[in-house]
Structure formats: C-alpha cells, structure tokens
Design a protein around this motif. Sequence first.
Motif, PDB file in Angstrom:
ATOM      1  N   GLY A   6     -20.212   2.041  -6.506  1.00 58.18           N
ATOM      2  CA  GLY A   6     -21.332   1.583  -7.314  1.00 58.18           C
ATOM      3  C   GLY A   6     -22.612   1.423  -6.537  1.00 58.18           C
ATOM      4  N   LEU A   7     -23.530   0.734  -7.186  1.00 54.43           N
ATOM      5  CA  LEU A   7     -24.871   0.504  -6.654  1.00 54.43           C
ATOM      6  C   LEU A   7     -25.280  -0.915  -6.984  1.00 54.43           C
ATOM      7  CD1 LEU A   7     -27.786   1.551  -5.696  1.00 54.43           C
ATOM      8  CD2 LEU A   7     -28.197   1.886  -8.130  1.00 54.43           C
ATOM      9  N   MET A   8     -25.926  -1.590  -6.037  1.00 53.47           N
ATOM     10  CA  MET A   8     -26.504  -2.901  -6.302  1.00 53.47           C
ATOM     11  C   MET A   8     -27.962  -2.875  -5.862  1.00 53.47           C
ATOM     12  SD  MET A   8     -25.519  -6.731  -4.953  1.00 53.47           S
ATOM     13  CE  MET A   8     -26.487  -6.677  -3.449  1.00 53.47           C
ATOM     14  N   LEU A   9     -28.826  -3.276  -6.777  1.00 57.19           N
ATOM     15  CA  LEU A   9     -30.241  -3.404  -6.485  1.00 57.19           C
ATOM     16  C   LEU A   9     -30.614  -4.862  -6.707  1.00 57.19           C
ATOM     17  CD1 LEU A   9     -32.970  -2.011  -5.886  1.00 57.19           C
ATOM     18  CD2 LEU A   9     -33.199  -1.607  -8.332  1.00 57.19           C
ATOM     19  N   PHE A  10     -31.244  -5.478  -5.726  1.00 55.81           N
ATOM     20  CA  PHE A  10     -31.667  -6.874  -5.837  1.00 55.81           C
ATOM     21  C   PHE A  10     -33.152  -6.932  -5.547  1.00 55.81           C
ATOM     22  CE2 PHE A  10     -32.629 -11.014  -3.940  1.00 55.81           C
ATOM     23  CZ  PHE A  10     -32.198 -11.850  -4.953  1.00 55.81           C
ATOM     24  N   HIS A  11     -33.893  -7.596  -6.432  1.00 59.00           N
ATOM     25  CA  HIS A  11     -35.329  -7.754  -6.222  1.00 59.00           C
ATOM     26  C   HIS A  11     -35.818  -8.969  -6.985  1.00 59.00           C
ATOM     27  CE1 HIS A  11     -39.506  -6.915  -5.558  1.00 59.00           C
ATOM     28  NE2 HIS A  11     -39.723  -6.905  -6.861  1.00 59.00           N
ATOM     29  N   ASP A  12     -36.606  -9.774  -6.305  1.00 64.77           N
ATOM     30  CA  ASP A  12     -37.303 -10.873  -6.955  1.00 64.77           C
ATOM     31  C   ASP A  12     -36.364 -11.747  -7.783  1.00 64.77           C
ATOM     32  OD1 ASP A  12     -39.591 -12.362  -7.465  1.00 64.77           O
ATOM     33  OD2 ASP A  12     -40.151 -11.172  -9.213  1.00 64.77           O
ATOM     34  N   GLY A  13     -35.187 -12.007  -7.235  1.00 70.72           N
ATOM     35  CA  GLY A  13     -34.239 -12.891  -7.904  1.00 70.72           C
ATOM     36  C   GLY A  13     -33.375 -12.243  -8.968  1.00 70.72           C
ATOM     37  N   SER A  14     -33.463 -10.928  -9.128  1.00 72.24           N
ATOM     38  CA  SER A  14     -32.678 -10.242 -10.152  1.00 72.24           C
ATOM     39  C   SER A  14     -31.790  -9.164  -9.537  1.00 72.24           C
ATOM     40  CB  SER A  14     -33.585  -9.584 -11.188  1.00 72.24           C
ATOM     41  OG  SER A  14     -34.290 -10.553 -11.906  1.00 72.24           O
ATOM     42  N   PHE A  15     -30.610  -9.013 -10.123  1.00 74.81           N
ATOM     43  CA  PHE A  15     -29.669  -7.967  -9.735  1.00 74.81           C
ATOM     44  C   PHE A  15     -29.583  -6.925 -10.842  1.00 74.81           C
ATOM     45  CE2 PHE A  15     -27.952 -11.654  -7.490  1.00 74.81           C
ATOM     46  CZ  PHE A  15     -27.604 -11.133  -6.256  1.00 74.81           C
ATOM     47  N   VAL A  55     -15.808   7.146 -18.318  1.00 74.82           N
ATOM     48  CA  VAL A  55     -16.581   8.288 -17.830  1.00 74.82           C
ATOM     49  C   VAL A  55     -15.641   9.325 -17.221  1.00 74.82           C
ATOM     50  CG1 VAL A  55     -18.684   6.952 -17.440  1.00 74.82           C
ATOM     51  CG2 VAL A  55     -17.003   7.123 -15.609  1.00 74.82           C
ATOM     52  N   ASP A  56     -16.131  10.542 -17.130  1.00 83.44           N
ATOM     53  CA  ASP A  56     -15.342  11.631 -16.556  1.00 83.44           C
ATOM     54  C   ASP A  56     -15.440  11.691 -15.039  1.00 83.44           C
ATOM     55  OD1 ASP A  56     -14.480  12.536 -19.066  1.00 83.44           O
ATOM     56  OD2 ASP A  56     -16.297  13.734 -19.323  1.00 83.44           O
ATOM     57  N   SER A  57     -16.556  11.211 -14.496  1.00 82.62           N
ATOM     58  CA  SER A  57     -16.742  11.282 -13.047  1.00 82.62           C
ATOM     59  C   SER A  57     -17.633  10.135 -12.575  1.00 82.62           C
ATOM     60  CB  SER A  57     -17.356  12.628 -12.647  1.00 82.62           C
ATOM     61  OG  SER A  57     -18.628  12.760 -13.237  1.00 82.62           O
ATOM     62  N   ARG A  58     -17.614   9.920 -11.289  1.00 84.22           N
ATOM     63  CA  ARG A  58     -18.407   8.862 -10.669  1.00 84.22           C
ATOM     64  C   ARG A  58     -19.795   9.372 -10.302  1.00 84.22           C
ATOM     65  NH1 ARG A  58     -14.818   4.820  -7.817  1.00 84.22           N
ATOM     66  NH2 ARG A  58     -12.694   5.429  -8.335  1.00 84.22           N
ATOM     67  N   ILE A  59     -20.755   8.472 -10.356  1.00 85.30           N
ATOM     68  CA  ILE A  59     -22.096   8.764  -9.850  1.00 85.30           C
ATOM     69  C   ILE A  59     -22.155   8.447  -8.357  1.00 85.30           C
ATOM     70  CG2 ILE A  59     -24.537   8.117  -9.968  1.00 85.30           C
ATOM     71  CD1 ILE A  59     -24.052   7.404 -12.936  1.00 85.30           C
ATOM     72  N   PHE A  60     -21.495   7.363  -7.953  1.00 82.23           N
ATOM     73  CA  PHE A  60     -21.562   6.872  -6.581  1.00 82.23           C
ATOM     74  C   PHE A  60     -20.214   7.040  -5.875  1.00 82.23           C
ATOM     75  CE2 PHE A  60     -24.518   4.497  -9.233  1.00 82.23           C
ATOM     76  CZ  PHE A  60     -25.709   4.773  -8.584  1.00 82.23           C
ATOM     77  N   GLU A  66     -18.801   2.440  -1.539  1.00 81.87           N
ATOM     78  CA  GLU A  66     -18.118   1.242  -2.025  1.00 81.87           C
ATOM     79  C   GLU A  66     -19.117   0.332  -2.721  1.00 81.87           C
ATOM     80  OE1 GLU A  66     -17.408   2.271   1.203  1.00 81.87           O
ATOM     81  OE2 GLU A  66     -15.385   2.981   0.767  1.00 81.87           O
ATOM     82  N   MET A  67     -20.363   0.304  -2.225  1.00 81.69           N
ATOM     83  CA  MET A  67     -21.462  -0.379  -2.905  1.00 81.69           C
ATOM     84  C   MET A  67     -22.752   0.046  -2.225  1.00 81.69           C
ATOM     85  SD  MET A  67     -22.422  -2.099  -5.448  1.00 81.69           S
ATOM     86  CE  MET A  67     -20.750  -2.247  -6.019  1.00 81.69           C
ATOM     87  N   ALA A  68     -23.431   0.995  -2.831  1.00 84.34           N
ATOM     88  CA  ALA A  68     -24.706   1.450  -2.299  1.00 84.34           C
ATOM     89  C   ALA A  68     -25.745   0.364  -2.537  1.00 84.34           C
ATOM     90  CB  ALA A  68     -25.141   2.747  -2.992  1.00 84.34           C
TER      91      ALA A  68
END
Length: 143
Positions: free
Chosen positions: A40-49, A84-89, A93-95
């Motif tokens: 997967g992917l995790m984006l964190f900015h300004d108190g938000s995920f 889903v049929d396939s993964r994006i990431f 393990e966690m982009a």
Amino acid sequence: MEILHRIVYLSSAARALSDSDIEAILATARQRNAQDGITGLMLFHDGSFLQVLEGPRAAVEACYARIVSDQRHHQIARMGSKDVDSRIFSEWEMASLPFSQVSREAQDSFHNIRDLQASDTMKRAENDPVTKAFLKTFLLSLR
C-alpha cells in the motif's frame, strides 16, 4: 487463490505527530504488512492521513480494523473498498512519499478531498445511496 482487496481511507491524527512518530508508524506497518501480504501507500500531511491498503481480503480488513481502533486516528472515513484483480503497490509493504514531493495538482486534490470529507455535505451524502456511490467512485478515480 486468495481474493485481492483494496481499501482507501482518510483520517486525522488525534494529536500532533513528529517525523519520528511517522517513521515509527511506517516501520511497524511495513513489518506487519510483510507478514500479512499487504502492500500500500501512506501519505501524511498537516495532520491528515490518506492510505491505500491492498492484499488478501481478510488481512486488509483486519488491518483496517486495527487502524480504526488505533487511538492515534480519529475522523476515519473509508473512501472506498473493493475486490481487485491486481495490486497497484505490489513492491511496497507501505510506500510513503513526503507531501512536498507530490505534484501540486495532487496536493490540491488532497486538500479538496480532506475538506469534502470533513464537510456536512459528505455527512449528508452518506444518507443517500446514489450520491454516496457517486462520491466514492469519484474519490477512487483520483490518483
């Protein structure tokens, strides 16, 4: 063959998080996700995920349940989930990507999504299945 599943969610941090807090969260997530077959992917900015979780359905749902019960998160909004049929990431393990390195267009979309998610409009949309489905489809289409 296991069914692949993807969940996209937004949440707010319950308290201010430092860069070292985020690194600790990522280290734990990467270790656990590797064991559970989640990418997967995790984006964190300004108190938000903003996070995308993908992998075997049971593992992804269990991971999301842990996140929902994690006291570091509040105002969690599941923006979408589907098989889903396939993964994006598939290689991660966690982009994670520093917000400053995300394109200006993506930054603007992130802020707009966060504003929409926190608005009364989104709360009202939850009560109308057609509007809710449309908003979820729109939000999932953003990359």
